[in-house]
Design a protein around this motif. Structure first.
Motif, PDB file in Angstrom:
ATOM      1  N   ALA A  41     -87.437 -39.920 -47.418  1.00 37.97           N
ATOM      2  CA  ALA A  41     -88.638 -40.696 -47.748  1.00 37.97           C
ATOM      3  C   ALA A  41     -88.319 -41.698 -48.850  1.00 37.97           C
ATOM      4  O   ALA A  41     -88.597 -41.451 -50.023  1.00 37.97           O
ATOM      5  CB  ALA A  41     -89.771 -39.758 -48.183  1.00 37.97           C
ATOM      6  N   PRO A  42     -87.727 -42.847 -48.513  1.00 38.82           N
ATOM      7  CA  PRO A  42     -87.320 -43.823 -49.535  1.00 38.82           C
ATOM      8  C   PRO A  42     -88.488 -44.348 -50.370  1.00 38.82           C
ATOM      9  O   PRO A  42     -88.331 -44.630 -51.556  1.00 38.82           O
ATOM     10  CB  PRO A  42     -86.679 -44.946 -48.716  1.00 38.82           C
ATOM     11  N   GLY A  43     -89.661 -44.488 -49.764  1.00 40.31           N
ATOM     12  CA  GLY A  43     -90.787 -45.066 -50.483  1.00 40.31           C
ATOM     13  C   GLY A  43     -91.340 -44.187 -51.581  1.00 40.31           C
ATOM     14  O   GLY A  43     -92.096 -44.668 -52.440  1.00 40.31           O
ATOM     15  N   ASP A  44     -91.002 -42.905 -51.585  1.00 38.25           N
ATOM     16  CA  ASP A  44     -91.542 -41.969 -52.574  1.00 38.25           C
ATOM     17  C   ASP A  44     -90.597 -41.742 -53.747  1.00 38.25           C
ATOM     18  O   ASP A  44     -90.628 -40.682 -54.382  1.00 38.25           O
ATOM     19  CB  ASP A  44     -91.841 -40.619 -51.916  1.00 38.25           C
ATOM     20  N   TRP A  45     -89.724 -42.717 -54.049  1.00 34.00           N
ATOM     21  CA  TRP A  45     -88.732 -42.497 -55.103  1.00 34.00           C
ATOM     22  C   TRP A  45     -89.347 -42.143 -56.457  1.00 34.00           C
ATOM     23  O   TRP A  45     -88.750 -41.323 -57.186  1.00 34.00           O
ATOM     24  CB  TRP A  45     -87.817 -43.726 -55.234  1.00 34.00           C
ATOM     25  N   PRO A  46     -90.518 -42.690 -56.864  1.00 34.95           N
ATOM     26  CA  PRO A  46     -91.045 -42.271 -58.174  1.00 34.95           C
ATOM     27  C   PRO A  46     -91.379 -40.785 -58.219  1.00 34.95           C
ATOM     28  O   PRO A  46     -91.138 -40.114 -59.224  1.00 34.95           O
ATOM     29  CB  PRO A  46     -92.299 -43.131 -58.341  1.00 34.95           C
ATOM     30  N   ARG A  47     -91.929 -40.278 -57.112  1.00 31.16           N
ATOM     31  CA  ARG A  47     -92.261 -38.846 -57.075  1.00 31.16           C
ATOM     32  C   ARG A  47     -91.000 -38.000 -57.127  1.00 31.16           C
ATOM     33  O   ARG A  47     -90.958 -36.970 -57.805  1.00 31.16           O
ATOM     34  CB  ARG A  47     -93.068 -38.532 -55.808  1.00 31.16           C
ATOM     35  N   HIS A  48     -89.955 -38.410 -56.404  1.00 34.19           N
ATOM     36  CA  HIS A  48     -88.697 -37.673 -56.446  1.00 34.19           C
ATOM     37  C   HIS A  48     -88.136 -37.634 -57.867  1.00 34.19           C
ATOM     38  O   HIS A  48     -87.641 -36.599 -58.321  1.00 34.19           O
ATOM     39  CB  HIS A  48     -87.664 -38.318 -55.513  1.00 34.19           C
ATOM     40  N   LEU A  49     -88.211 -38.771 -58.565  1.00 31.22           N
ATOM     41  CA  LEU A  49     -87.653 -38.843 -59.906  1.00 31.22           C
ATOM     42  C   LEU A  49     -88.449 -38.004 -60.896  1.00 31.22           C
ATOM     43  O   LEU A  49     -87.872 -37.271 -61.717  1.00 31.22           O
ATOM     44  CB  LEU A  49     -87.611 -40.303 -60.378  1.00 31.22           C
ATOM     45  N   VAL A  50     -89.773 -38.088 -60.841  1.00 30.92           N
ATOM     46  CA  VAL A  50     -90.609 -37.325 -61.775  1.00 30.92           C
ATOM     47  C   VAL A  50     -90.405 -35.828 -61.577  1.00 30.92           C
ATOM     48  O   VAL A  50     -90.274 -35.068 -62.549  1.00 30.92           O
ATOM     49  CB  VAL A  50     -92.094 -37.711 -61.592  1.00 30.92           C
ATOM     50  N   ARG A  51     -90.355 -35.396 -60.324  1.00 25.85           N
ATOM     51  CA  ARG A  51     -90.093 -33.976 -60.062  1.00 25.85           C
ATOM     52  C   ARG A  51     -88.721 -33.571 -60.593  1.00 25.85           C
ATOM     53  O   ARG A  51     -88.557 -32.496 -61.173  1.00 25.85           O
ATOM     54  CB  ARG A  51     -90.170 -33.695 -58.565  1.00 25.85           C
ATOM     55  N   GLY A  52     -87.747 -34.436 -60.393  1.00 24.27           N
ATOM     56  CA  GLY A  52     -86.406 -34.131 -60.872  1.00 24.27           C
ATOM     57  C   GLY A  52     -86.345 -33.997 -62.377  1.00 24.27           C
ATOM     58  O   GLY A  52     -85.686 -33.093 -62.908  1.00 24.27           O
ATOM     59  N   MET A  53     -87.040 -34.874 -63.080  1.00 25.19           N
ATOM     60  CA  MET A  53     -87.035 -34.804 -64.543  1.00 25.19           C
ATOM     61  C   MET A  53     -87.774 -33.559 -65.034  1.00 25.19           C
ATOM     62  O   MET A  53     -87.369 -32.938 -66.028  1.00 25.19           O
ATOM     63  CB  MET A  53     -87.653 -36.068 -65.138  1.00 25.19           C
ATOM     64  N   PHE A  54     -88.826 -33.185 -64.341  1.00 25.92           N
ATOM     65  CA  PHE A  54     -89.542 -31.959 -64.709  1.00 25.92           C
ATOM     66  C   PHE A  54     -88.641 -30.739 -64.556  1.00 25.92           C
ATOM     67  O   PHE A  54     -88.539 -29.894 -65.454  1.00 25.92           O
ATOM     68  CB  PHE A  54     -90.788 -31.816 -63.843  1.00 25.92           C
ATOM     69  N   LEU A  55     -87.946 -30.667 -63.411  1.00 27.85           N
ATOM     70  CA  LEU A  55     -87.035 -29.540 -63.187  1.00 27.85           C
ATOM     71  C   LEU A  55     -85.902 -29.542 -64.210  1.00 27.85           C
ATOM     72  O   LEU A  55     -85.513 -28.479 -64.709  1.00 27.85           O
ATOM     73  CB  LEU A  55     -86.464 -29.612 -61.769  1.00 27.85           C
ATOM     74  N   SER A  56     -85.366 -30.716 -64.516  1.00 24.62           N
ATOM     75  CA  SER A  56     -84.268 -30.795 -65.476  1.00 24.62           C
ATOM     76  C   SER A  56     -84.702 -30.332 -66.858  1.00 24.62           C
ATOM     77  O   SER A  56     -83.937 -29.671 -67.565  1.00 24.62           O
ATOM     78  CB  SER A  56     -83.743 -32.241 -65.548  1.00 24.62           C
ATOM     79  N   THR A  57     -85.919 -30.668 -67.246  1.00 23.82           N
ATOM     80  CA  THR A  57     -86.412 -30.257 -68.565  1.00 23.82           C
ATOM     81  C   THR A  57     -86.621 -28.748 -68.634  1.00 23.82           C
ATOM     82  O   THR A  57     -86.198 -28.086 -69.590  1.00 23.82           O
ATOM     83  CB  THR A  57     -87.730 -30.983 -68.890  1.00 23.82           C
ATOM     84  N   VAL A  58     -87.265 -28.192 -67.617  1.00 18.60           N
ATOM     85  CA  VAL A  58     -87.569 -26.758 -67.634  1.00 18.60           C
ATOM     86  C   VAL A  58     -86.294 -25.924 -67.540  1.00 18.60           C
ATOM     87  O   VAL A  58     -86.035 -25.037 -68.367  1.00 18.60           O
ATOM     88  CB  VAL A  58     -88.529 -26.408 -66.475  1.00 18.60           C
ATOM     89  N   PHE A  59     -85.478 -26.214 -66.543  1.00 22.25           N
ATOM     90  CA  PHE A  59     -84.268 -25.420 -66.346  1.00 22.25           C
ATOM     91  C   PHE A  59     -83.237 -25.707 -67.433  1.00 22.25           C
ATOM     92  O   PHE A  59     -82.480 -24.808 -67.817  1.00 22.25           O
ATOM     93  CB  PHE A  59     -83.685 -25.692 -64.957  1.00 22.25           C
ATOM     94  N   GLY A  60     -83.198 -26.942 -67.920  1.00 22.44           N
ATOM     95  CA  GLY A  60     -82.254 -27.277 -68.987  1.00 22.44           C
ATOM     96  C   GLY A  60     -82.567 -26.546 -70.279  1.00 22.44           C
ATOM     97  O   GLY A  60     -81.658 -26.090 -70.987  1.00 22.44           O
ATOM     98  N   SER A  61     -83.845 -26.415 -70.601  1.00 18.00           N
ATOM     99  CA  SER A  61     -84.227 -25.684 -71.814  1.00 18.00           C
ATOM    100  C   SER A  61     -83.848 -24.208 -71.695  1.00 18.00           C
ATOM    101  O   SER A  61     -83.335 -23.603 -72.643  1.00 18.00           O
ATOM    102  CB  SER A  61     -85.738 -25.823 -72.051  1.00 18.00           C
ATOM    103  N   GLY A  62     -84.080 -23.631 -70.512  1.00 25.60           N
ATOM    104  CA  GLY A  62     -83.687 -22.242 -70.318  1.00 25.60           C
ATOM    105  C   GLY A  62     -82.180 -22.062 -70.404  1.00 25.60           C
ATOM    106  O   GLY A  62     -81.687 -21.086 -70.988  1.00 25.60           O
TER     107      GLY A  62
END
Length: 454
Positions: A102-123
């Motif tokens: 889904a190329p058109g949904d790149w902002p959603r992909h990025l925001v989800r990725g940053m959320f996961l990176s923050t949560v899992f990175g802190s752990g």
């Protein structure tokens, strides 16, 4: 292994052609004229800057830190590298795979990725700090462990997610320069510490690294989100993505194990000095692999496109790339052997033993070229589960071999283990790809490829 239904089964509509999916189904051979080498060269520009900054930082810290302190630093950073894939929950690969769907949904992909990176990175940061105290005790302070871990497991992973989002949208040079920015800033910080006088302590560098990483991270995030509008984070949707992403993370972590756990074990089972010698030699080999790494970075998203048509298409692409990788890796490995005598000149007189270490590790360039292509082909064909199982098995074997060889042979034992495991991994991954192709019915129309999980 079982198939997981989901958005991977949705057909792609290729916006670049009049016929949906036409461009995606073209073989790699048919697309050689689309500038692969040019894009690889463009990406290489940023990657080279990043690698040179990392290499210069590595040399500078090796010279300015006492060798025992440097050995501890190498052990901590290697421990961070082992768990770092979990810190992002496979976000870069998720972004690339989701963009192919889904190329058109790149902002959603990025925001989800940053959320996961923050949560899992802190752990992961907390986990590294606890493990570091258990491994090194009073030799490394808790604050130093937290700073070094946060800089790489949270700040760096967020930068990596933004870079992946930019790369899949075709901005190759910017995607390569963004990660380089952090390492250039870190190098500048190390130069300032050096000019300040006296040896660089682990605490000095840990604090400097985390401050610079946070500043660069915030800047990159603001730039990466520009033009994407406002998006509300869906925790449930992000966690569903995390299940798929953790499959990438497990495979990458296993890869980090056989790349970096030997440095951790050397600093504990051997001596900090032997860990420093081995790490210096490994860093030089890693630096020499930079051009091939740039080609891999450009090819990786394309494997997801080719792999939607089955493992046969992914294998065709891997075989098309293999001569280029070998044409680079074989001559460069020979050059490393020829110029290994320069190690004491670069790193200092304490690194005389790094000369035979570089000579022994030079064969990794060829082995990495072999197993990375097969691994990316499996990921692109939505067979990440098979790749992950192979990498886990080799990672466990690497640890067992190191437990035997390092106490007996020191850094030489770590070299034997690395060469044996990388060779075995290449055999296993190409074998899995060959079996998948043999089971794939030739001549059938392309069908959506489900994702695998373990």
């Amino acid at each position: 292994m079982t198939a997981v239904p989901g958005d991977a089964a949705r057909p792609i509509a290729d916006a670049r052609t009049d016929r949906p999916g036409h461009g995606r189904r073209m073989s790699f051979r048919a697309r050689r004229g689309d500038g692969f080498l040019r894009k690889s060269g463009t990406f290489f520009t940023g990657t080279l800057l990043r690698t040179l900054a990392q290499g210069a930082l590595f040399v500078l810290l090796a010279r300015e830190m006492p060798i025992n302190t440097y050995g501890l630093f190498v052990g901590v950073t290697a421990l961070v590298a082992v768990v770092s894939p979990f810190a992002s929950a496979g976000t870069p690969s998720l972004i690339m795979q989701n963009y192919a769907d889904a190329p058109g949904d790149w902002p959603r992909h990025l925001v989800r990725g940053m959320f996961l990176s923050t949560v899992f990175g802190s752990g992961a940061t907390v986990l590294v700090a606890a493990a570091g105290l258990a491994i090194w005790g009073a030799d490394v302070g808790l604050v130093d462990l937290l700073c070094l871990a946060f800089a790489d497991l949270v700040a760096w992973r967020l930068i990596e997610a933004v870079a992946a989002s930019i790369q899949v949208r075709g901005r190759i040079l910017l995607a390569a320069l963004i990660p380089a920015l952090l390492h250039v800033c870190r190098l500048a910080g190390a130069v300032v510490l050096t000019v300040a006088g006296g040896p660089i302590t682990l605490h000095d560098w840990a604090v400097t690294s985390v401050v610079l990483s946070v500043v660069v991270c915030l800047t990159v995030i603001l730039g990466g989100l520009r033009g994407g509008g406002r998006h509300v984070i869906s925790v449930r949707g992000s966690l569903r993505q995390a299940r798929t992403g953790m499959l990438f993370a497990v495979g990458l972590s296993a890869q980090s194990v056989y790349n970096d756990v030997d440095k951790v074990m050397l600093s504990r089972l051997g001596t900090p000095e032997s860990a420093a010698i081995y790490a210096a030699a490994y860093r030089v080999v890693d630096l020499a692999y930079t051009p091939a790494r740039s080609m891999s970075a450009i090819a990786y998203p394309r494997f997801f496109e080719a792999g939607r048509n089955g493992p046969r298409a992914a294998l065709r692409m891997a075989r098309g790339l293999l001569p280029r990788f070998l044409a680079f890796s074989v001559p460069v490995s020979l050059l490393l052997v020829a110029f290994s005598w320069m190690m004491p000149l670069v790193f200092g007189a304490d690194f005389e033993a790094a000369v035979p270490a570089v000579q022994g590790l030079s064969a990794l360039l060829v082995l990495k070229s072999l197993h990375y292509l097969a691994a990316d082909a499996l990921s692109g064909a939505r067979m990440q589960g098979r790749r992950t199982i192979c990498q886990i098995g080799v990672g466990v074997l690497n640890v067992l071999l190191n437990l035997w060889l390092i106490p007996a042979y020191g850094w030489q034992g770590a070299i034997y283990s690395s060469l044996a495991c990388d060779a075995l991994l290449a055999v296993l991954l190409w074998g899995c790809l060959a079996v998948a192709v043999r089971r794939d019915t030739a001549g059938t129309p392309p069908a959506p490829r489900p994702r695998e999980r373990v």
